[in-house]
Design a protein around this motif. Sequence first.
Motif, PDB file in Angstrom:
ATOM      1  N   THR A  43       0.847  -1.187   0.000  1.00  0.00           N
ATOM      2  CA  THR A  43       0.000   0.000   0.000  1.00  0.00           C
ATOM      3  C   THR A  43       0.885   1.240   0.000  1.00  0.00           C
ATOM      4  O   THR A  43       2.073   1.174   0.301  1.00  0.00           O
ATOM      5  N   TRP A  44       0.283   2.387  -0.316  1.00  0.00           N
ATOM      6  CA  TRP A  44       1.037   3.635  -0.302  1.00  0.00           C
ATOM      7  C   TRP A  44       1.332   4.015   1.139  1.00  0.00           C
ATOM      8  O   TRP A  44       0.447   4.060   1.982  1.00  0.00           O
ATOM      9  N   ASP A  45       2.596   4.272   1.455  1.00  0.00           N
ATOM     10  CA  ASP A  45       2.993   4.535   2.838  1.00  0.00           C
ATOM     11  C   ASP A  45       3.501   5.966   3.029  1.00  0.00           C
ATOM     12  O   ASP A  45       4.335   6.228   3.881  1.00  0.00           O
ATOM     13  N   PHE A  46       2.979   6.894   2.238  1.00  0.00           N
ATOM     14  CA  PHE A  46       3.332   8.313   2.329  1.00  0.00           C
ATOM     15  C   PHE A  46       4.802   8.584   1.994  1.00  0.00           C
ATOM     16  O   PHE A  46       5.353   9.585   2.386  1.00  0.00           O
ATOM     17  N   TYR A  47       5.426   7.684   1.233  1.00  0.00           N
ATOM     18  CA  TYR A  47       6.782   7.898   0.742  1.00  0.00           C
ATOM     19  C   TYR A  47       6.712   8.940  -0.366  1.00  0.00           C
ATOM     20  O   TYR A  47       6.056   8.732  -1.383  1.00  0.00           O
ATOM     21  N   MET A  48       7.366  10.084  -0.173  1.00  0.00           N
ATOM     22  CA  MET A  48       7.230  11.180  -1.128  1.00  0.00           C
ATOM     23  C   MET A  48       8.566  11.675  -1.670  1.00  0.00           C
ATOM     24  O   MET A  48       8.624  12.690  -2.355  1.00  0.00           O
ATOM     25  N   GLU A  49       9.639  10.956  -1.397  1.00  0.00           N
ATOM     26  CA  GLU A  49      10.976  11.396  -1.826  1.00  0.00           C
ATOM     27  C   GLU A  49      11.108  11.480  -3.357  1.00  0.00           C
ATOM     28  O   GLU A  49      11.876  12.288  -3.856  1.00  0.00           O
ATOM     29  N   GLU A  50      10.386  10.640  -4.076  1.00  0.00           N
ATOM     30  CA  GLU A  50      10.505  10.601  -5.539  1.00  0.00           C
ATOM     31  C   GLU A  50       9.260  11.119  -6.242  1.00  0.00           C
ATOM     32  O   GLU A  50       9.054  10.841  -7.421  1.00  0.00           O
ATOM     33  N   ASP A  51       8.426  11.879  -5.537  1.00  0.00           N
ATOM     34  CA  ASP A  51       7.219  12.413  -6.160  1.00  0.00           C
ATOM     35  C   ASP A  51       7.571  13.299  -7.347  1.00  0.00           C
ATOM     36  O   ASP A  51       8.602  13.982  -7.354  1.00  0.00           O
ATOM     37  N   VAL A  52       6.716  13.294  -8.338  1.00  0.00           N
ATOM     38  CA  VAL A  52       6.850  14.179  -9.489  1.00  0.00           C
ATOM     39  C   VAL A  52       5.751  15.233  -9.359  1.00  0.00           C
ATOM     40  O   VAL A  52       4.568  14.927  -9.502  1.00  0.00           O
ATOM     41  N   ASP A  53       6.146  16.455  -9.024  1.00  0.00           N
ATOM     42  CA  ASP A  53       5.178  17.537  -8.898  1.00  0.00           C
ATOM     43  C   ASP A  53       4.830  18.084 -10.269  1.00  0.00           C
ATOM     44  O   ASP A  53       5.697  18.259 -11.124  1.00  0.00           O
ATOM     45  N   ASP A  54       3.548  18.345 -10.469  1.00  0.00           N
ATOM     46  CA  ASP A  54       3.022  18.864 -11.734  1.00  0.00           C
ATOM     47  C   ASP A  54       3.391  17.963 -12.918  1.00  0.00           C
ATOM     48  O   ASP A  54       3.659  18.448 -14.019  1.00  0.00           O
ATOM     49  N   GLY A  55       3.376  16.658 -12.690  1.00  0.00           N
ATOM     50  CA  GLY A  55       3.695  15.700 -13.742  1.00  0.00           C
ATOM     51  C   GLY A  55       2.527  15.461 -14.682  1.00  0.00           C
ATOM     52  O   GLY A  55       1.391  15.828 -14.392  1.00  0.00           O
ATOM     53  N   PHE A  56       2.830  14.844 -15.808  1.00  0.00           N
ATOM     54  CA  PHE A  56       1.811  14.551 -16.818  1.00  0.00           C
ATOM     55  C   PHE A  56       1.685  13.052 -17.035  1.00  0.00           C
ATOM     56  O   PHE A  56       2.686  12.334 -17.067  1.00  0.00           O
ATOM     57  N   LEU A  57       0.453  12.586 -17.195  1.00  0.00           N
ATOM     58  CA  LEU A  57       0.175  11.259 -17.741  1.00  0.00           C
ATOM     59  C   LEU A  57      -0.119  11.506 -19.217  1.00  0.00           C
ATOM     60  O   LEU A  57      -0.975  12.338 -19.551  1.00  0.00           O
ATOM     61  N   VAL A  58       0.571  10.814 -20.099  1.00  0.00           N
ATOM     62  CA  VAL A  58       0.429  11.048 -21.536  1.00  0.00           C
ATOM     63  C   VAL A  58      -0.096   9.776 -22.189  1.00  0.00           C
ATOM     64  O   VAL A  58       0.479   8.701 -22.039  1.00  0.00           O
ATOM     65  N   PHE A  59      -1.191   9.941 -22.915  1.00  0.00           N
ATOM     66  CA  PHE A  59      -1.800   8.825 -23.638  1.00  0.00           C
ATOM     67  C   PHE A  59      -1.651   9.105 -25.126  1.00  0.00           C
ATOM     68  O   PHE A  59      -2.090  10.150 -25.619  1.00  0.00           O
ATOM     69  N   GLU A  60      -1.027   8.174 -25.835  1.00  0.00           N
ATOM     70  CA  GLU A  60      -0.775   8.342 -27.265  1.00  0.00           C
ATOM     71  C   GLU A  60      -1.745   7.503 -28.087  1.00  0.00           C
ATOM     72  O   GLU A  60      -2.297   6.525 -27.607  1.00  0.00           O
TER      73      GLU A  60
END
Length: 76
Positions: A43-60
Amino acid sequence: MKPDEFLNSVYLGDRACKAIVLDGWKDEVKIQIDSISRVRGETWDFYMEEDVDDGFLVFEGVDHVFFRSAWPYSEW
């Protein structure tokens, strides 16, 4: 890591959509998320060291986009 494994580790649970970009020339849909996290365990354990702020999901290769009203929820 295989793409499916990576996608299964992305956490978007309490995130906000900041923008949706429809690019008809490239057949792409880009969704900007305020913060994209990765699940490092079961489960997600609030690990935020590698978060991508303002990131994009791109669908081609997108040839259709359908928007549906979110209200009322009972009609989904």
